[in-house]
Design a protein around this motif. Sequence first.
Motif, PDB file in Angstrom:
ATOM      1  N   ASN A 113       4.802  -2.169  -6.953  1.00 51.02           N
ATOM      2  CA  ASN A 113       3.342  -2.032  -7.100  1.00 51.02           C
ATOM      3  C   ASN A 113       2.725  -3.098  -8.005  1.00 51.02           C
ATOM      4  O   ASN A 113       1.746  -2.849  -8.712  1.00 51.02           O
ATOM      5  CB  ASN A 113       2.977  -0.645  -7.650  1.00 51.02           C
ATOM      6  CG  ASN A 113       3.334   0.455  -6.682  1.00 51.02           C
ATOM      7  OD1 ASN A 113       3.048   0.344  -5.481  1.00 51.02           O
ATOM      8  ND2 ASN A 113       3.960   1.509  -7.183  1.00 51.02           N
TER       9      ASN A 113
ATOM     10  N   ASP B 152       0.801  -1.219   0.000  1.00 50.47           N
ATOM     11  CA  ASP B 152       0.000   0.000   0.000  1.00 50.47           C
ATOM     12  C   ASP B 152       0.833   1.268   0.000  1.00 50.47           C
ATOM     13  O   ASP B 152       0.308   2.364  -0.047  1.00 50.47           O
ATOM     14  CB  ASP B 152      -0.948   0.007   1.207  1.00 50.47           C
ATOM     15  CG  ASP B 152      -0.199  -0.185   2.531  1.00 50.47           C
ATOM     16  OD1 ASP B 152       1.050  -0.112   2.496  1.00 50.47           O
ATOM     17  OD2 ASP B 152      -0.845  -0.410   3.562  1.00 50.47           O
TER      18      ASP B 152
ATOM     19  N   MET C 236      -4.699  -2.353  -5.157  1.00 55.38           N
ATOM     20  CA  MET C 236      -4.640  -1.356  -6.228  1.00 55.38           C
ATOM     21  C   MET C 236      -5.689  -0.268  -5.989  1.00 55.38           C
ATOM     22  O   MET C 236      -6.604  -0.427  -5.182  1.00 55.38           O
ATOM     23  CB  MET C 236      -4.905  -2.022  -7.588  1.00 55.38           C
ATOM     24  CG  MET C 236      -3.968  -3.158  -7.947  1.00 55.38           C
ATOM     25  SD  MET C 236      -4.441  -3.925  -9.536  1.00 55.38           S
ATOM     26  CE  MET C 236      -3.368  -5.352  -9.546  1.00 55.38           C
ATOM     27  N   ARG C 237      -5.543   0.830  -6.700  1.00 56.69           N
ATOM     28  CA  ARG C 237      -6.580   1.857  -6.680  1.00 56.69           C
ATOM     29  C   ARG C 237      -7.873   1.258  -7.217  1.00 56.69           C
ATOM     30  O   ARG C 237      -7.864   0.578  -8.244  1.00 56.69           O
ATOM     31  CB  ARG C 237      -6.170   3.038  -7.552  1.00 56.69           C
ATOM     32  CG  ARG C 237      -5.086   3.917  -6.940  1.00 56.69           C
ATOM     33  CD  ARG C 237      -4.645   4.983  -7.923  1.00 56.69           C
ATOM     34  NE  ARG C 237      -5.777   5.705  -8.506  1.00 56.69           N
ATOM     35  CZ  ARG C 237      -5.671   6.589  -9.492  1.00 56.69           C
ATOM     36  NH1 ARG C 237      -4.473   6.854 -10.013  1.00 56.69           N
ATOM     37  NH2 ARG C 237      -6.745   7.211  -9.958  1.00 56.69           N
TER      38      ARG C 237
ATOM     39  N   SER D 277      -6.175  -7.160  -6.664  1.00 59.32           N
ATOM     40  CA  SER D 277      -6.853  -5.874  -6.852  1.00 59.32           C
ATOM     41  C   SER D 277      -7.076  -5.141  -5.549  1.00 59.32           C
ATOM     42  O   SER D 277      -7.244  -3.910  -5.542  1.00 59.32           O
ATOM     43  CB  SER D 277      -8.203  -6.094  -7.561  1.00 59.32           C
ATOM     44  OG  SER D 277      -8.011  -6.628  -8.855  1.00 59.32           O
TER      45      SER D 277
ATOM     46  N   ASP E 237     -10.373   2.257  -8.941  1.00 63.15           N
ATOM     47  CA  ASP E 237     -10.756   2.528 -10.330  1.00 63.15           C
ATOM     48  C   ASP E 237      -9.750   1.978 -11.333  1.00 63.15           C
ATOM     49  O   ASP E 237     -10.036   1.899 -12.534  1.00 63.15           O
ATOM     50  CB  ASP E 237     -10.931   4.041 -10.538  1.00 63.15           C
ATOM     51  CG  ASP E 237      -9.667   4.810 -10.211  1.00 63.15           C
ATOM     52  OD1 ASP E 237      -8.904   4.359  -9.313  1.00 63.15           O
ATOM     53  OD2 ASP E 237      -9.406   5.840 -10.861  1.00 63.15           O
ATOM     54  N   LYS E 238      -8.554   1.594 -10.851  1.00 64.23           N
ATOM     55  CA  LYS E 238      -7.508   1.086 -11.746  1.00 64.23           C
ATOM     56  C   LYS E 238      -7.226  -0.401 -11.530  1.00 64.23           C
ATOM     57  O   LYS E 238      -6.321  -0.951 -12.156  1.00 64.23           O
ATOM     58  CB  LYS E 238      -6.206   1.871 -11.512  1.00 64.23           C
ATOM     59  CG  LYS E 238      -6.306   3.361 -11.817  1.00 64.23           C
ATOM     60  CD  LYS E 238      -6.455   3.628 -13.299  1.00 64.23           C
ATOM     61  CE  LYS E 238      -6.416   5.129 -13.607  1.00 64.23           C
ATOM     62  NZ  LYS E 238      -6.579   5.396 -15.055  1.00 64.23           N
ATOM     63  N   SER E 239      -7.977  -1.048 -10.648  1.00 62.75           N
ATOM     64  CA  SER E 239      -7.681  -2.436 -10.296  1.00 62.75           C
ATOM     65  C   SER E 239      -8.030  -3.372 -11.458  1.00 62.75           C
ATOM     66  O   SER E 239      -8.830  -3.049 -12.337  1.00 62.75           O
ATOM     67  CB  SER E 239      -8.474  -2.846  -9.055  1.00 62.75           C
ATOM     68  OG  SER E 239      -9.852  -2.919  -9.344  1.00 62.75           O
TER      69      SER E 239
END
Length: 912
Positions: A900, A149, A605-606, A602, A608-610
């Motif tokens: 990441n 994170d 991840m962000r 996911s 909206d970007k997962s």
Amino acid sequence: LDSAREASQGGRPIRVEMVSQKALAVPLLLCLLAGHALAESNATLVEDKNPEAKTKADAFIYTCGIIGAGFACFLFFLVSRISLRSGEGGDTESLLSSSRASDDELEAIYETIRAGARAFLWAEYQICFLFIAVFAVIIFTLVSHTNADGSGGSPWDFDAGGLTAASFVVGGLTSILSGFIGMMVAVYANARTAVSAKKEGEAGWMAAFNAAFRAGGVMGFSLCAISMVVLYVLAVLYKSHFSVEMGGKTFVNYKMLFECLAGYGLGGSSIAMFGRVGGGIFTKAADVGADLSGKVIGVGDGKKLDEDSPFNPACIADNVGDNVGDVAGMGSDLFGSFGEASCAAMLIGASCVDIEKEGWLALTYPLLIASVGIVACLACSFVATDIQPVRCEADIEKALKIQLGLTSVVMTIALYPVTEWALPEKMSMAGVTDDVVTPFMCFLCVISGLWGGCLIGFITEYYTSHSYTPVREVARATETGAATNIIYGLALGYHSCILPVIIIAVIIFLSLKTAGMYGVALAALGMLANLSTCLTIDVYGPISDNAGGIAEMAELPGDVRDKTDALDAAGNTTAAIGKGFAIGSAALVSLALFGAFITRASASMRPDKSLAAAGVNLLSPIVFGSLVFGAMVPYWFSALTMKSVGQAANAMVKEVARQWAEIPGLCDSAGLDFHERQEARAQGQTLVKPDYQACIEIATNASLREMIAPGMLVICTPILVGSFLGVQAVAGLLAGSVASSVQLAISMSNTGGAWDNAKKYTEKGELNGMFQFRDGSSIPLEDFRIAAENNHGNDAVKQYGATKGGKQEEVDVKDWLNELASKDPQRYIRILTGDEGVKTTDGRNCVYAGKKSAIHSAVVVGDTVGDPLKDTSGPALNIVMKLMAIISVVFADFFMSINNGNGLFNMGDIGA
């Protein structure tokens, strides 16, 4: 809680706009501590609003588990009542019609097989214990590294790593236990099945079938009960560990719980890999070696031996292999499927807010499916043994098929109320276009897997049973030699992929459309819903095969071998159905695990970007390249296992040839037929026996040595790809390996199965009368073909032999040939090699195509080529796709902790 987590992550003070801050001091401190723990685990707590749900789940699962284990003990008790001594109490009082002269020989063979199986399994499990210890340390180290994170906190979460490693150890040990129980029951029951077949008439058919079927049931019900209860106990312990009491309420970190629990499936699948590969190499090295030595090469002067002849040095190793490969390896394999499917379903279910809110009963719904399956299979098992028992050969296959169909019907009826009871009325699932998912939709997903598996199984039977046209075409192709037999078999395997793959694709589409990845996981569990019955039938086959081998080696009366051969033939047919179930469920389990991997990755991840939200971009260079590489891995794996079997079989054939050449008198003893050996014994002559142990050692050493490389290929590939290339590359790798493995596994298993049953079709004499002998005066080919369709088999080539009262009578062609072998050996050899024809009852001149003929040798070549396809590489490909997927799930957080999720080479395009 959110404020506390943000404060602990960012080091900022918390603003509490309340009248009395002092009154909130203790709850606030608890929130701060919980928030810090959550920041490290990257998960959230969910309030347990329905604590009584756990009580319901406990009662349901433990009760069904106890019932299953108790029934397995009851079945073992029934099998144990069968004495190995003819006429000594128990169920064998009426065996006086058969001679007891071979009892000592039977017991000696039984003990030799038992000792060989134990020795191999102990040697294999020593390696497995070492692997569990070493890989548990690797899991602990890598899974603990989860700083995904970017919070700047500690990069280590030893709690997650330790619990995942503990799950792995428990899963591995449970898999070992499952395989060991199955193997010990199988070797315990094989001789008892042979003894039971000594009974005359209907009593013999019923007793032999019940002995093998009940012994298979011990494996089926004990494995399902043990694996389910152990997994549930582990989940309950982890629930207690991940629970936090705050303000009089209980909060549970379900996501972390089920992520750590995934190690259980990894442990089971890892041991299954070594069991399947090691056992598969052992059994097929011995089987191919015994077949080629006895049926193709022979002992000279045109004399051939059956693979189970007591004078074939590889025969004991062959029978040992049936247990370590087809029983212990298969038990570990299906245990792994159950563990992985259950873990994937519960992990994906924990990502659904509605299921989390409903509580423990809804979260453990996958285990409720298994619980219902145990009880349903138990109730149906009495149909085969008591309600409609086997009374003749025709009843065997019917009884086994009724078991599969009946359990599927009962499961369909029983699962609906359980589904409505356990799951919430409405659920929101990721990837589902509709607003809500209902329990009925989840029920449809389970049922689609259950009945889709049945369809795949019966399609597999069509392509592998000699009752149908495809296998008969393969057998008839041997008229022109082994090459055409192999060509036809390969074509059959490729063709047999079409319908099963379409069914799997339809199930995947409907499940994804209906309930997302959770629906796919439920469909996989649906295929495994009647696992107790599938395992019972699968283990029944090797037990019957071993019983036939023991009957042959102990030279029991011919009617005993007729019964065991019939039991084995039906077992081969239903085993093909079981392999269809296994391949279909493996494909769905792998896809469910793929969904679990995407879900877990996911989470770091962000939103909206997962990958869960945006999907995996197939046109991404790293994804597409990894997909092509992943599709290659099953071929690499198969090359290693196939070559290993070939090398071990080569060594086996050489050892058999050495013994026949160097052990004085062995070749002479082997060349005698049954009646000649009986006469020799009556005259006090001692027949020379081979050195069985040497062949067992060759198979053992080869299998233990050769199983390492394929296992490490499958285990290391996803770890290395994820570490260096990132999670997008792993997604491509898994997609490619699943798509490739399914096609390859189906074609390999069905090709090998078709060649095997083509051999059995030939050995039954069904090709006699089918092939025209070219003597210059033959009838037109089309007329011959029409006549052959109407008149073929051993009855079509009965010969005039024995004389009674000066009149010749028709005798069975096998008896006629045995008599001819002693009266006119040269003519006997000409007939077997196809240089002289035999007359049919309708006057046609045909090539003899029964046992020990040139036709038979050709079909045996096809069978030996198919042995490693259907029993080593093909079944192991199920584990290839599952193991790679479960490894990716377990190490997903570790992959995300490296750049990441883009890997050490930073090849992906995942944003921070």
